[in-house]
Design a protein around this motif. Sequence first.
Motif, PDB file in Angstrom:
ATOM      1  N   VAL A  64       1.056  -1.220   0.020  1.00  0.00           N
ATOM      2  CA  VAL A  64      -0.058   0.094   0.012  1.00  0.00           C
ATOM      3  C   VAL A  64       1.098   1.150   0.082  1.00  0.00           C
ATOM      4  N   ASP A  65       0.691   2.198  -0.829  1.00  0.00           N
ATOM      5  CA  ASP A  65       1.422   3.436  -1.031  1.00  0.00           C
ATOM      6  C   ASP A  65       0.585   4.370  -0.651  1.00  0.00           C
ATOM      7  N   SER A  66       0.914   5.813  -0.774  1.00  0.00           N
ATOM      8  CA  SER A  66       0.206   6.967  -0.237  1.00  0.00           C
ATOM      9  C   SER A  66      -1.251   6.923  -1.250  1.00  0.00           C
ATOM     10  N   PHE A  67      -0.998   6.635  -2.485  1.00  0.00           N
ATOM     11  CA  PHE A  67      -1.969   6.667  -3.338  1.00  0.00           C
ATOM     12  C   PHE A  67      -3.095   6.143  -3.121  1.00  0.00           C
ATOM     13  N   LEU A  68      -3.043   4.582  -2.691  1.00  0.00           N
ATOM     14  CA  LEU A  68      -4.195   3.714  -2.235  1.00  0.00           C
ATOM     15  C   LEU A  68      -4.485   4.145  -0.991  1.00  0.00           C
ATOM     16  N   GLY A  90      -8.692  -7.452   5.865  1.00  0.00           N
ATOM     17  CA  GLY A  90      -7.573  -8.289   5.372  1.00  0.00           C
ATOM     18  C   GLY A  90      -6.575  -7.623   5.221  1.00  0.00           C
ATOM     19  N   MET A  91      -6.294  -6.825   5.967  1.00  0.00           N
ATOM     20  CA  MET A  91      -4.896  -5.852   5.816  1.00  0.00           C
ATOM     21  C   MET A  91      -3.533  -6.860   6.416  1.00  0.00           C
ATOM     22  N   ARG A  92      -2.657  -6.905   5.462  1.00  0.00           N
ATOM     23  CA  ARG A  92      -1.570  -7.587   5.915  1.00  0.00           C
ATOM     24  C   ARG A  92      -0.706  -7.018   7.051  1.00  0.00           C
ATOM     25  N   PRO A  93       0.065  -7.608   7.715  1.00  0.00           N
ATOM     26  CA  PRO A  93       0.886  -6.853   8.566  1.00  0.00           C
ATOM     27  C   PRO A  93       1.788  -5.974   8.172  1.00  0.00           C
ATOM     28  N   ALA A  94       2.671  -6.252   7.130  1.00  0.00           N
ATOM     29  CA  ALA A  94       3.312  -5.458   6.359  1.00  0.00           C
ATOM     30  C   ALA A  94       2.693  -4.159   5.728  1.00  0.00           C
ATOM     31  N   VAL A  95       1.613  -4.457   5.380  1.00  0.00           N
ATOM     32  CA  VAL A  95       0.815  -3.130   4.839  1.00  0.00           C
ATOM     33  C   VAL A  95       0.407  -2.194   6.005  1.00  0.00           C
ATOM     34  N   ILE A  97       2.125  -1.666   8.790  1.00  0.00           N
ATOM     35  CA  ILE A  97       3.390  -1.153   9.062  1.00  0.00           C
ATOM     36  C   ILE A  97       3.682   0.000   8.162  1.00  0.00           C
ATOM     37  N   THR A  98       3.634  -0.429   6.727  1.00  0.00           N
ATOM     38  CA  THR A  98       3.789   0.701   5.686  1.00  0.00           C
ATOM     39  C   THR A  98       2.910   1.860   6.177  1.00  0.00           C
ATOM     40  N   LEU A  99       1.626   1.721   6.367  1.00  0.00           N
ATOM     41  CA  LEU A  99       0.743   2.961   6.651  1.00  0.00           C
ATOM     42  C   LEU A  99       1.264   3.648   7.668  1.00  0.00           C
ATOM     43  N   LEU A 104      -0.262   7.502   7.404  1.00  0.00           N
ATOM     44  CA  LEU A 104      -1.551   7.510   6.710  1.00  0.00           C
ATOM     45  C   LEU A 104      -2.464   7.074   7.836  1.00  0.00           C
ATOM     46  N   THR A 105      -3.432   7.750   8.311  1.00  0.00           N
ATOM     47  CA  THR A 105      -4.328   7.344   9.576  1.00  0.00           C
ATOM     48  C   THR A 105      -5.555   6.810   9.077  1.00  0.00           C
TER      49      THR A 105
END
Length: 139
Positions: A64-68, A90-95, A97-99, A104-105
Amino acid sequence: MNDASSRPVTGHVPVLRLGDVLLVTLQGDLHDSTAQQLQQDLAETISRTGVRGVLIDISGVEIVDSFLGRVLAEIAAQAKLLAARTVVAGMRPAVAITLVELGLTLPGLSTALSTEAGMELLARQAPVTRPGGPRQERP
């Protein structure tokens, strides 16, 4: 052979209606034009059908990047204006962490570990319609 989760989402993202909930499953990357079309499709479908919830399953999204993140927040804001709630499941742990690392809140979004848990959350938190008036939140 290409891994399905790494293919970009292009064109149209299917929106499935399950009772009072719209289910969207994202796989891979979401391109600008696809994101715009998805936002428009969801807003029109919420308005036309009066559903009370949108469940976005991102279990097939690796990154997930800032766009998504912005797209998800905009979908939630549009849905809220149309008296519907949005849950991301269904958010993955890595996603996650990236958020957090991106700061991104995702305002207006609730999260659930699975699609089933997301459906339960929407059932508990769904707005109700008052006869002759606008929808109001349950206490």
